[in-house]
Design a protein around this motif. Structure first.
Motif, short mmCIF file in Angstrom:
data_model
loop_
_atom_site.label_atom_id
_atom_site.label_comp_id
_atom_site.label_asym_id
_atom_site.label_seq_id
_atom_site.Cartn_x
_atom_site.Cartn_y
_atom_site.Cartn_z
N PHE A 135 -12.73 12.53 5.56
CA PHE A 135 -13.88 12.88 6.40
C PHE A 135 -13.42 13.08 7.84
CE2 PHE A 135 -13.71 8.28 6.91
CZ PHE A 135 -14.00 8.09 8.25
N VAL A 136 -14.28 13.74 8.60
CA VAL A 136 -14.13 13.88 10.04
C VAL A 136 -15.37 13.27 10.67
CG1 VAL A 136 -14.11 15.50 11.98
CG2 VAL A 136 -12.65 15.92 10.00
N GLY A 137 -15.15 12.32 11.59
CA GLY A 137 -16.25 11.71 12.31
C GLY A 137 -16.14 11.99 13.79
N ARG A 138 -17.24 12.30 14.42
CA ARG A 138 -17.21 12.64 15.86
C ARG A 138 -18.53 12.22 16.49
NH1 ARG A 138 -17.59 14.64 20.69
NH2 ARG A 138 -16.26 16.41 21.32
N ARG A 139 -18.48 11.48 17.56
CA ARG A 139 -19.65 11.09 18.32
C ARG A 139 -20.01 12.23 19.27
NH1 ARG A 139 -23.22 6.80 17.50
NH2 ARG A 139 -21.41 5.81 16.53
N LEU A 140 -21.22 12.76 19.15
CA LEU A 140 -21.61 13.94 19.93
C LEU A 140 -22.10 13.53 21.32
CD1 LEU A 140 -23.42 16.04 17.17
CD2 LEU A 140 -21.01 16.07 17.86
N ILE A 141 -21.16 13.07 22.12
CA ILE A 141 -21.48 12.63 23.48
C ILE A 141 -22.18 13.74 24.26
CG2 ILE A 141 -20.50 11.77 25.64
CD1 ILE A 141 -20.14 9.81 23.42
N GLU A 142 -21.70 14.96 24.06
CA GLU A 142 -22.19 16.10 24.86
C GLU A 142 -23.67 16.39 24.61
OE1 GLU A 142 -17.83 16.67 23.78
OE2 GLU A 142 -19.68 16.02 22.78
N ALA A 143 -24.20 15.96 23.45
CA ALA A 143 -25.59 16.27 23.11
C ALA A 143 -26.58 15.28 23.71
CB ALA A 143 -25.76 16.30 21.59
N GLY A 144 -26.08 14.24 24.38
CA GLY A 144 -26.97 13.23 24.94
C GLY A 144 -27.42 12.24 23.89
N GLN A 145 -28.05 11.17 24.35
CA GLN A 145 -28.49 10.12 23.43
C GLN A 145 -29.58 10.61 22.49
OE1 GLN A 145 -28.30 6.45 26.54
NE2 GLN A 145 -29.07 5.97 24.50
#
Length: 973
Positions: A422-432
């Motif tokens: 899998f690939v996991g990524r926290r979408l910081i750029e999209a805001g909370q």
């Protein structure tokens, strides 16, 4: 709508209180300075016999045959709280439920009860049996269930009832299905609204957490009535409450995913593998190529041209700490208006019409979206994200070849070999992630009641009609759609050939996702839901014959009710394309017809050792259009050996029809904080037991031990079941009330009451506890449990089946004690003491096959949060002299133990202290009252909890961290 109109027409104007409640709503409440249990309340000379929650036959409240606690307006004001549910949840017999301290929408999913999250709403749960087994009435009538655009709850949202509309609340601490029908297994909360008022009443309150300066709350109440000297009585009111948030970043207990944690590298783990810079897991596909056989992240970001040379091994230090991005107290804004009009029609006939409108704006918040893509992503529920591949031509793919899932979009094999996990990524750029709810509630009731003479006695009758609507809309920002992500990480040529498509960079670290990329993959989710209620009831009560000990009283009634509900998630989510919690539409309706009868038979009166002796009984038959028919009964005996002592006992049967959410709830997901016993970690069951390894391998875990995943959240797929049967219950209650005559002289009062309860619920509706499922599969090799756990080829849990069923029996026993004392007036003032105590003897959950027995007494369940303390108590000491009144309240919660990943953890007992001072100056004709108070005076933090679903403590049981102070000014004409 035709059903609604029919309900109103049948009501002939619709009645407001089921007979009992109608009379109770029109009776004078206990004196403001004498909060006490209704069972032992002093009866005003002018009151006569009334109807109190727990019976529909009029009687002297001193002889109440059921344990009822009454909270009037002064009791509510003494707490300094602005939400009715928060006040009720302080009762020792109460056991949590949703409130403003529960911050959950999509961040941990929908609990496996078919009802959705109910974000921003508040409810009451008696006896630890769940809020759906506590019936909430308003003026003795059903009230429309709440909804927050996340499912179909089975409970009333108490935030929809304006606080200044409440005259008092009667809490019946006993099962009452024969009198009130379904849902009254644990008890009944009857909210009696204001029908009489003379002049203007107003109050304004402001409060916040002292020291921290957050959680500011404004509470404004206004009402006016024209008094009782008119043939037409009018009372009208409005209320506004605004509560600001308390953030997890501002409290020590919630800085990390576990109590006391200081870093994501702490051995306890808990931080998310959806890291800000990403996690790219290729294990175990490149064992022969060590440079590719890894669990990678990028060394530094942002990078718009990531290469394989920039990647390094992923470590615990790379995990994302999501804890500081949540709410401890959620922001909530409510405004509403209400109206009561009572018209004297002459000849002992009255018409009352009452209406409520309430609007709520609330918000929940979570950390940035954790995007998981790949065969081991664990999105479950057939998510498209679990099937996606990263094409070699994607300009941001640093591996130089396609990361292949081996699956078609429908999950079937595509003929190509899987080569990544899998690939996991926290979408910081999209805001909370932010969830905003807007909820409107409308309720209208009409009551026609009167008196007539039959059998040489007065008979009281009423007919009632009601209609209620609760509709909610929720918007969610921060989500992304799978179909567009698929194009953005797929073949470059396909993306460029699609209008608007922008290739997506998930490998370049935090900041590498551009606004154009987000515009392509992102969307604002819009969900909506609605519940409707329409009904008609008719009741009559009176005496039929005189016996030597008194008249035989009876009551009869009929009720017809129609309920419908629907939940419509965003079309993108319903199609399985959202990155957050999956959800499917749900809708359904049912109608029910019920008849009941009640009788009171006096046996002895004014005899030696029998000041009074009577027997009572009630029976109700219910016929549901979906779940069939049910007949319940109750028998009660009351004996006063002397005038100061009342002994009572009752045995009743009860039932609860499956709710619409339980019947028709669509597939969704609940992310359970859990430790998988099959994960190959040091000291784990896999590492220490050959039996566990064999059972796990049989369940799909690789024999090599390559499955090594730290504790985190596991996906539980929730779903309703149209084949559910009604729950059934048996309830035994024994009580003793001591209210001596000598203590009621000179304005003083003393009474003490003990009530024992024993409740057994069978065919209880629920999902198998996922932790039990995992452990029974891994430790015991139970085939039925293993069948509920679906794993990927690499051993990761893809989903745990949480479909609802009639699974369990619940047995709970305990005792409630109440004490009330009011001193006579003295030269140094007047003193009072009110105390309520609950002792839990037993709480056992047993699976229908008897295979699993869980003893909950003295434990914390965790996620969904629920503590089962052996002792709970509160007591208030008050003092008044002249224009001043002061109160001190103590609240005690006994210690409980949770089974955490670190082993047993004790949540130590808590004792909270609240103070309040009131000044009502004579110089201002006692029309103004100035109040100052502090809750949690000594700033006691809640005990840390490892298994709780958020913020490291149980928000259904303990106060939010901090000392809360408030000021209030009240005016009464």
């Amino acid at each position: 709508m035709s059903r609604v109109l029919t309900g109103l027409r049948c009501g002939a104007g619709v009645l407001a209180l089921v007979i009992g409640s109608a009379a109770a709503a029109q009776s004078a409440p206990p004196p403001a300075d004498q909060p006490e249990t209704q069972a032992a309340a002093s009866e005003p000379a002018s009151m006569g016999e009334i109807v109190v929650t727990g019976s529909r036959i009029r009687r002297n409240p001193l002889d109440q045959d059921s344990p009822v606690i009454t909270l009037d307006q002064s009791d509510l004001a003494e707490t300094g709280l602005s939400a009715v549910a928060d006040i009720l949840q302080r009762l020792p017999s109460a056991s949590g439920g949703l409130n403003s301290k529960v911050n959950n929408s999509g961040n941990i999913g929908n609990p496996p009860d078919g009802g959705g999250v109910g974000a921003g709403s508040a409810e009451i749960d008696l006896r630890y049996l769940g809020a759906k087994r506590t019936l909430v009435l308003v003026d003795g009538l059903r009230f429309v269930n709440g909804t927050s655009a996340s499912g179909i709850p089975a409970t009333v949202d108490l935030n929809t009832i304006p606080a200044n509309m409440i005259e008092r609340i009667e809490v019946l601490q006993a099962g009452a299905s024969p009198l009130y029908g379904s849902d009254a297994i644990a008890g009944v909360v009857n909210v009696i609204t204001v029908s009489h008022q003379k002049g203007l009443r107003a109050s304004a309150q402001y409060g916040k957490y002292i020291g921290e300066g957050d959680g500011q709350t404004q509470d404004y109440q206004l009402s006016w009535g024209n008094g009782t000297d008119n043939s037409t009585e009018i009372v009208v009111g409005a209320a506004y409450v605004k509560q600001k948030p308390v953030r997890t970043a501002d409290r020590d207990i919630s800085q990390f995913p576990n109590p006391g944690q200081k870093s994501c590298t702490d051995p306890i783990g808990g931080c998310s593998s959806a890291a800000a810079n990403g996690r790219f897991d290729l294990r175990p596909y490149f064992v022969a190529t060590p440079t590719l056989n890894g669990n990678f992240t990028i060394g530094s970001g942002p990078d718009s041209t990531p290469t394989f040379a920039e990647l390094r091994q992923f470590t615990a230090a790379d995990r994302f700490n999501f804890a500081p991005f949540n709410y401890i107290i959620t922001p909530n804004e409510r405004w509403g208006a209400w109206l009561s009009v009572k018209q004297d029609l002459g000849s002992d006939i009255n018409l009352r019409v009452s209406g409520i409108y309430n609007h709520r704006k609330s918000q929940n918040q979570a950390a940035f979206e954790p995007l998981f893509i790949g065969p081991d992503a664990g999105n479950g529920a057939g998510s498209l994200f679990d099937t996606l591949s990263f094409d070699a031509t994607n300009p941001y793919n640093p591996f130089g070849y396609t990361l292949e899932s081996g699956r078609n979009p429908d999950g079937t094999p595509n003929g190509r070999a899987q080569n990544y996990s899998f690939v996991g990524r926290r979408l910081i750029e999209a805001g909370q992630r932010t969830f905003n709810q807007k909820v409107n509630t409308y309720s209208l009731t009409a009551t026609l009641d009167g008196k007539l003479n039959m059998f040489e006695h007065d008979w009281y009758w009423d007919v009632n009609g009601l209609v209620g609507v609760n509709e909610a809309h929720q918007s969610f920002t921060g989500n992304v759609r799978a179909d567009r992500v698929a194009l953005a990480i797929g073949p470059l040529a396909t993306c460029l050939a699609t209008a608007g498509c922008v290739p997506l960079n998930l490998f370049g670290g935090a900041g590498s996702i551009t606004p154009d990329m987000l515009d392509w993959i992102g969307f604002t989710e819009h969900d909506r839901s609605k519940q409707k209620l329409a009904g008609f009831t008719a009741n009559i009560t009176g005496d039929v014959v005189e016996l030597p000990a008194g008249p035989v009283g009876v009551a009869f009634g009929y009720e017809h009710r129609f309920q419908s509900a629907n939940f419509h998630p965003d079309e993108i989510v319903a199609a399985g394309l959202g990155a957050d919690i999956p959800a499917q539409p749900a809708s359904g309706h049912y109608n029910v017809d019920e008849i009941y009868g009640e009788i009171r038979v006096p046996i002895l009166k004014d005899q030696p050792f029998a000041k009074s002796l009577e027997a009572n009984g009630a029976v109700r038959h219910s016929n549901y259009s979906i779940s069939g028919s049910s007949t319940t009964f109750t028998v009660t005996g009351l004996w006063k050996p002397v005038s100061d002592v009342l002994l009572r006992g009752s045995y009743s049967t009860g039932f609860r029809a499956p709710s619409l959410g339980e019947l028709f709830g669509g597939r969704s997901r609940f992310d359970l904080p859990a430790t998988d016993p099959c994960s190959n970690l040091p000291g784990s069951p896999w590492a220490t037991s050959a039996t566990v390894r064999a059972n796990c391998i049989a369940n799909g875990v690789p024999a090599s031990g390559s499955y090594q995943e730290e504790p985190g959240q596991l996906p539980v797929i929730t779903q309703g079941n149209e084949n559910l049967k009604p729950e059934k219950s048996k309830n035994l209650t024994l009580g003793i009330v001591y209210s001596p005559e000598w203590a009621r002289s000179g304005g003083s009062n003393f009474n003490v009451e003990f009530n024992y309860y024993d409740i057994k619920v069978t065919d209880a509706i629920g999902a198998v506890d996922p932790n039990v499922t995992l452990n029974d599969c891994a430790l015991l090799g139970d085939a039925d449990s293993c069948a509920l756990v679906i794993r990927t080829s690499n051993g990761f849990v893809n989903e745990i089946d949480g479909t609802l069923d009639n699974l369990d029996s619940i047995r709970t026993k305990g005792i409630d004690a109440t004490l009330n004392y009011r001193s006579p007036a003295t030269s140094v003032g007047r003193f009072g003491l009110t105390a309520n105590v609950n002792h839990l003897f037993k709480y056992v959950l047993t699976a229908s096959n008897g295979f699993v027995v869980l003893n909950r007494k003295g434990t914390e369940r965790g996620s969904p949060d629920q503590a089962f303390p052996e002792w709970k108590a509160n007591a208030t000491v008050d003092w008044s002299l002249g224009d001043v009144m002061a109160l001190v309240t103590g609240r005690y919660i006994d210690s409980v133990t949770e089974q955490a990943a670190i082993g047993p953890n004790t949540l130590n007992s808590r004792f909270y202290t609240d103070i309040q001072v009131n000044y009502t100056p004579s110089q201002l004709d006692k029309r103004f009252t100035f109040t100052a108070g502090v809750n949690n005076l000594f700033d006691k933090d809640p005990p840390g909890c490892y298994t709780c679903s958020g913020n490291n403590y149980d928000p259904t049981t303990y106060d939010a961290p901090g000392r809360y102070g408030y000021l209030r000014v009240s005016y009464q004409m």
